[in-house]
Write an enzyme that holds these catalytic residues in place. Structure first.
Site, PDB file in Angstrom:
ATOM      1  N   HIS A 191       0.831  -1.207   0.000  1.00 20.08           N
ATOM      2  CA  HIS A 191       0.000   0.000   0.000  1.00 20.08           C
ATOM      3  C   HIS A 191       0.869   1.263   0.000  1.00 20.08           C
ATOM      4  O   HIS A 191       0.612   2.215  -0.730  1.00 20.08           O
ATOM      5  CB  HIS A 191      -0.907  -0.026   1.237  1.00 20.08           C
ATOM      6  CG  HIS A 191      -1.731   1.190   1.355  1.00 20.08           C
ATOM      7  ND1 HIS A 191      -2.849   1.395   0.598  1.00 20.08           N
ATOM      8  CD2 HIS A 191      -1.559   2.303   2.091  1.00 20.08           C
ATOM      9  CE1 HIS A 191      -3.342   2.567   0.887  1.00 20.08           C
ATOM     10  NE2 HIS A 191      -2.594   3.147   1.795  1.00 20.08           N
ATOM     11  N   ARG A 293     -10.220   1.811 -12.654  1.00 21.78           N
ATOM     12  CA  ARG A 293     -10.700   0.902 -11.593  1.00 21.78           C
ATOM     13  C   ARG A 293     -12.078   1.372 -11.145  1.00 21.78           C
ATOM     14  O   ARG A 293     -12.191   2.147 -10.193  1.00 21.78           O
ATOM     15  CB  ARG A 293      -9.734   0.928 -10.406  1.00 21.78           C
ATOM     16  CG  ARG A 293      -8.376   0.279 -10.662  1.00 21.78           C
ATOM     17  CD  ARG A 293      -7.531   0.344  -9.410  1.00 21.78           C
ATOM     18  NE  ARG A 293      -6.418  -0.581  -9.401  1.00 21.78           N
ATOM     19  CZ  ARG A 293      -5.125  -0.229  -9.541  1.00 21.78           C
ATOM     20  NH1 ARG A 293      -4.795   1.042  -9.709  1.00 21.78           N
ATOM     21  NH2 ARG A 293      -4.181  -1.142  -9.518  1.00 21.78           N
ATOM     22  N   ARG A 329     -12.259  -1.180 -16.572  1.00 15.59           N
ATOM     23  CA  ARG A 329     -12.393  -2.517 -15.983  1.00 15.59           C
ATOM     24  C   ARG A 329     -13.754  -2.611 -15.302  1.00 15.59           C
ATOM     25  O   ARG A 329     -14.139  -1.702 -14.548  1.00 15.59           O
ATOM     26  CB  ARG A 329     -11.286  -2.726 -14.951  1.00 15.59           C
ATOM     27  CG  ARG A 329     -11.506  -3.973 -14.126  1.00 15.59           C
ATOM     28  CD  ARG A 329     -10.319  -4.297 -13.296  1.00 15.59           C
ATOM     29  NE  ARG A 329     -10.270  -3.539 -12.054  1.00 15.59           N
ATOM     30  CZ  ARG A 329      -9.248  -3.595 -11.209  1.00 15.59           C
ATOM     31  NH1 ARG A 329      -8.203  -4.329 -11.497  1.00 15.59           N
ATOM     32  NH2 ARG A 329      -9.262  -2.907 -10.089  1.00 15.59           N
ATOM     33  N   GLU A 420      -4.402 -12.193 -14.524  1.00  9.74           N
ATOM     34  CA  GLU A 420      -3.847 -12.053 -13.174  1.00  9.74           C
ATOM     35  C   GLU A 420      -3.908 -13.365 -12.408  1.00  9.74           C
ATOM     36  O   GLU A 420      -3.499 -13.446 -11.258  1.00  9.74           O
ATOM     37  CB  GLU A 420      -4.492 -10.899 -12.395  1.00  9.74           C
ATOM     38  CG  GLU A 420      -5.929 -10.585 -12.690  1.00  9.74           C
ATOM     39  CD  GLU A 420      -6.421  -9.278 -12.063  1.00  9.74           C
ATOM     40  OE1 GLU A 420      -5.631  -8.489 -11.524  1.00  9.74           O
ATOM     41  OE2 GLU A 420      -7.641  -9.068 -12.104  1.00  9.74           O
ATOM     42  N   ASN A 443       0.042  -7.187 -10.086  1.00  8.17           N
ATOM     43  CA  ASN A 443      -0.081  -7.218  -8.614  1.00  8.17           C
ATOM     44  C   ASN A 443      -0.709  -8.545  -8.192  1.00  8.17           C
ATOM     45  O   ASN A 443      -0.192  -9.258  -7.331  1.00  8.17           O
ATOM     46  CB  ASN A 443      -0.967  -6.074  -8.103  1.00  8.17           C
ATOM     47  CG  ASN A 443      -0.510  -4.719  -8.588  1.00  8.17           C
ATOM     48  OD1 ASN A 443       0.649  -4.541  -8.909  1.00  8.17           O
ATOM     49  ND2 ASN A 443      -1.420  -3.764  -8.649  1.00  8.17           N
ATOM     50  N   ASP A 444      -1.852  -8.854  -8.809  1.00  7.32           N
ATOM     51  CA  ASP A 444      -2.507 -10.117  -8.453  1.00  7.32           C
ATOM     52  C   ASP A 444      -1.753 -11.306  -9.026  1.00  7.32           C
ATOM     53  O   ASP A 444      -1.675 -12.352  -8.381  1.00  7.32           O
ATOM     54  CB  ASP A 444      -3.964 -10.105  -8.935  1.00  7.32           C
ATOM     55  CG  ASP A 444      -4.859  -9.389  -7.943  1.00  7.32           C
ATOM     56  OD1 ASP A 444      -4.725  -9.664  -6.738  1.00  7.32           O
ATOM     57  OD2 ASP A 444      -5.674  -8.551  -8.355  1.00  7.32           O
ATOM     58  N   ARG A 454      -1.353 -10.335  -1.076  1.00 10.72           N
ATOM     59  CA  ARG A 454      -0.703  -9.028  -1.268  1.00 10.72           C
ATOM     60  C   ARG A 454      -0.949  -8.074  -0.110  1.00 10.72           C
ATOM     61  O   ARG A 454      -0.288  -7.038   0.006  1.00 10.72           O
ATOM     62  CB  ARG A 454      -1.137  -8.394  -2.600  1.00 10.72           C
ATOM     63  CG  ARG A 454      -2.611  -8.086  -2.681  1.00 10.72           C
ATOM     64  CD  ARG A 454      -3.043  -7.819  -4.102  1.00 10.72           C
ATOM     65  NE  ARG A 454      -3.089  -6.405  -4.405  1.00 10.72           N
ATOM     66  CZ  ARG A 454      -3.680  -5.894  -5.491  1.00 10.72           C
ATOM     67  NH1 ARG A 454      -4.228  -6.705  -6.385  1.00 10.72           N
ATOM     68  NH2 ARG A 454      -3.700  -4.610  -5.702  1.00 10.72           N
ATOM     69  N   CYS A 489      -0.874  -3.456 -16.539  1.00 14.22           N
ATOM     70  CA  CYS A 489      -1.455  -2.339 -15.792  1.00 14.22           C
ATOM     71  C   CYS A 489      -1.217  -2.495 -14.289  1.00 14.22           C
ATOM     72  O   CYS A 489      -1.767  -1.749 -13.496  1.00 14.22           O
ATOM     73  CB  CYS A 489      -2.939  -2.172 -16.086  1.00 14.22           C
ATOM     74  SG  CYS A 489      -3.922  -3.568 -15.547  1.00 14.22           S
TER      75      CYS A 489
END
Ligand code: PEP
Ligand code: MG
Length: 564
Positions: A191, A293, A329, A420, A443-444, A454, A489
């Site tokens: 974060h 997002r 998305r 992902e 990230n995922d 995560r 992304c």
């Protein structure tokens, strides 16, 4: 990386730039009042004290809410309402009358609400942290301790040092007053890293010794190299500032569309969470949006938004990029992004492995189709081309069903999927036959490839997209795309060195937090496509993330030249 000594620390650089100034540390956690702790005997005076602390907490939260931006203001006023709840005050008073001290009575009364919220699951369970914050503030008032979290009345700009930072710690920070972040925990997708990059603030994470920095000491933070130096000499500070000026000059000298030194186009796009992020994206030269997002618009909403409301939020972003592309998305509800109107099943022990993203929307076709219809309406006559993608796709059948839903809703532009889930990467060829494009959510993808949540600071070492296993999955996906667009992304795209590697792996577009765009534009402009391919091969030949980083950088010599 290990600390060298108490005044010269090293960590993972996650947001470049130089920050120099006095350290402010997060106040220590408020202690739990001892179980069974009794007051001295005057129950009525103790009740007045408790009521005063609840009132003071509510008043402070309301005042902070009035100063904060929209989303933070809603959270803060909801917190203030918790502190003003009359039945909570009654419960505290009853406990004090039976002899319990005010701090412990507050702790126990909040505990009941806490259990109720936690037991309710989903969105309500996610509010437990907010409730705990109100409780701790009230107890801090009663005990005369500093408020937990970031000190509220610091007049001078400061370097914020902490073990780790939570969203609530950073929600109210003014980018103008934070010179840098340094945290003991955290990795490149933590974060802290994401917030620092979106604020354009230098940051070093995973830095042993950070939480022990003495408040008030001047420190020099280099978010490009990961060095954190306490009490540096004036010459050291001046050298760092001169290098930073040179870096900024190099960064600002390169403008226009993303391309390698030999002219290979790599569109550079922005990640946005709503219209509020558009000005910064435009200012940093985004060629469009690579990830909108949409769930960020509705995180604090109890009911599904209307189609009309959605059309407005989508059209505003589309019209900000005339002639460009905007990839929206569909709602990625669940796990780290809970939405109250799309709650997960009650019995999910592992929400990140549960009903989230596309899986959630398949169970709520009304919400999915409403969003797709709103997108189709927003695209009519819009200045930009709309593309739509689904998160958390696992196989080709899911991809096909998503594309069918898009067409039924009247969407005529590209319909793609996020890659992902490792299964999707491994069988990218199957998916490519069904969809128009891929966007890698690194990230995922990293979280699932390494089986490391995560959100868990303790597993940061696994959450590094430089892991050769993750690079392999990216390469497989790009190869499986068979000539269709394959962007990235996730946060990986915002790391200038990794961005070059991704291009070398076959990635065709890069989308990131807006402040990273000029850095990635510069890194690409200094290296040829062949250098990117060589850097990618060198990184994949390594066996650890650090070795992959180092090997790639030897093939990308200009990064050091321009201070990236
Ligand atoms: C990702 O997973 O890389 C991604 C871009 O999506 P999010 O971070 O919103 O889950
Ligand atoms: Mg994701």
């Amino acid at each position: 990386m290990a600390a060298r000594d108490a005044t010269d620390l090293r960590g993972t650089p996650v947001s470049p730039g130089i920050g120099y100034g006095p350290v402010v540390t997060l106040a220590a956690a408020v202690p739990v009042p001892a179980e069974g702790e009794r007051h001295a005997g005057d129950a009525e005076a103790e009740i007045v004290r408790a009521a005063g602390a609840l009132d003071a907490t509510a008043t402070t939260l309301e005042a902070r809410g009035a100063r904060a931006g929209e989303t933070a203001a809603e959270v803060l006023s909801a917190q203030a309402m918790m502190a003003r709840d009359p039945s909570l005050a009654d419960d505290v008073a009853a406990r004090v009358r039976s002899g319990t001290s005010a701090p412990r009575a507050v702790y126990d009364a909040f505990g009941m609400y806490r259990d109720l919220l936690a037991g309710a699951g989903g969105y309500l369970a996610a509010r437990v942290a907010d409730l705990d914050d109100v409780r701790d503030r009230t107890i801090a008032h009663l005990l005369g301790l500093p408020m937990p979290g970031v000190p509220e009345d610091v007049a001078e700009p400061f370097v914020l040092a902490a073990r780790d930072l939570a969203p609530a710690d950073t929600a109210l920070l003014d980018p103008g007053t934070v010179l840098a972040f340094v945290t003991e925990q955290g990795g490149p997708t933590s974060h802290t890293a994401i917030i620092a990059r979106s604020m354009g603030v230098p940051a070093v994470v995973g830095c042993p010794g950070a939480a022990g920095l003495v408040p008030g000491t001047n420190v020099l933070v280099n978010g490009g190299t990961g060095r954190v130096l306490a009490d540096p000499g004036a010459d050291e500070v001046e050298r760092a500032r001169a290098a930073e000026r040179a870096r900024i000059a190099a960064v600002t000298a390169v403008t226009g569309p993303g391309r390698t030194a030999d002219g290979c186009a790599v569109p550079l796009l922005a990640n946005v969470g709503g219209p509020k992020d558009v000005p910064m994206a435009v200012e940093h030269g985004a060629e469009g949006v690579g990830l909108y997002r949409t769930e960020f618009l509705f995180l604090d909403r109890a009911d599904a938004p209307s189609e009309d409301e959605q059309v407005a939020a989508y059209a505003e972003v589309l019209n900000a990029f005339p002639g460009g592309k905007v990839v929206v998305r569909t709602l990625d509800a669940g796990a780290d992004k809970p939405l109250a109107f799309l709650p997960p099943p009650d019995d999910e022990p592992n929400p990140a492995l549960g009903v989230r993203g596309a899986r959630m929307l398949e169970r709520h076709p009304d919400v999915r189709d409403g969003q797709l219809r709103a997108l189709a309406r927003a695209a009519e006559g819009a200045a930009a081309r709309l593309a739509v993608m689904a998160p958390m796709i696992t196989d080709a059948a899911e991809g096909r069903r998503f594309v069918e839903a898009c067409r039924t809703a009247g969407l005529t532009g590209d319909a793609g999927v996020m890659v992902e889930v490792p299964a999707a990467a491994l069988r990218a060829g199957d998916l490519a036959a069904e969809v128009d494009f891929f966007s890698l959510g690194t990230n995922d993808l990293t979280q699932y490839a390494c089986a490391a949540d995560r959100e868990l600071g303790a597993l940061n070492a696994f959450q590094d997209p430089w892991r050769p296993a993750v690079l392999d999955l990216v390469a497989l996906t790009a190869a499986g795309a068979g000539g269709k667009d394959c962007g990235v992304c996730g946060e990986a795209a915002a790391d200038p060195a990794l961005a070059c590697v991704l291009v070398g792996l076959g990635v065709t577009t890069l989308s990131m937090s807006a402040p990273a765009l000029p850095l990635v534009r510069l890194a690409l402009s200094r290296h040829t496509y062949d250098q990117c391919v060589r850097a990618a091969a060198a990184a994949r030949a390594a066996t650890t993330p650090d070795a992959a980083r180092a090997a790639a950088r030897t093939e990308l010599p200009e990064l050091d030249e321009v201070g990236l």
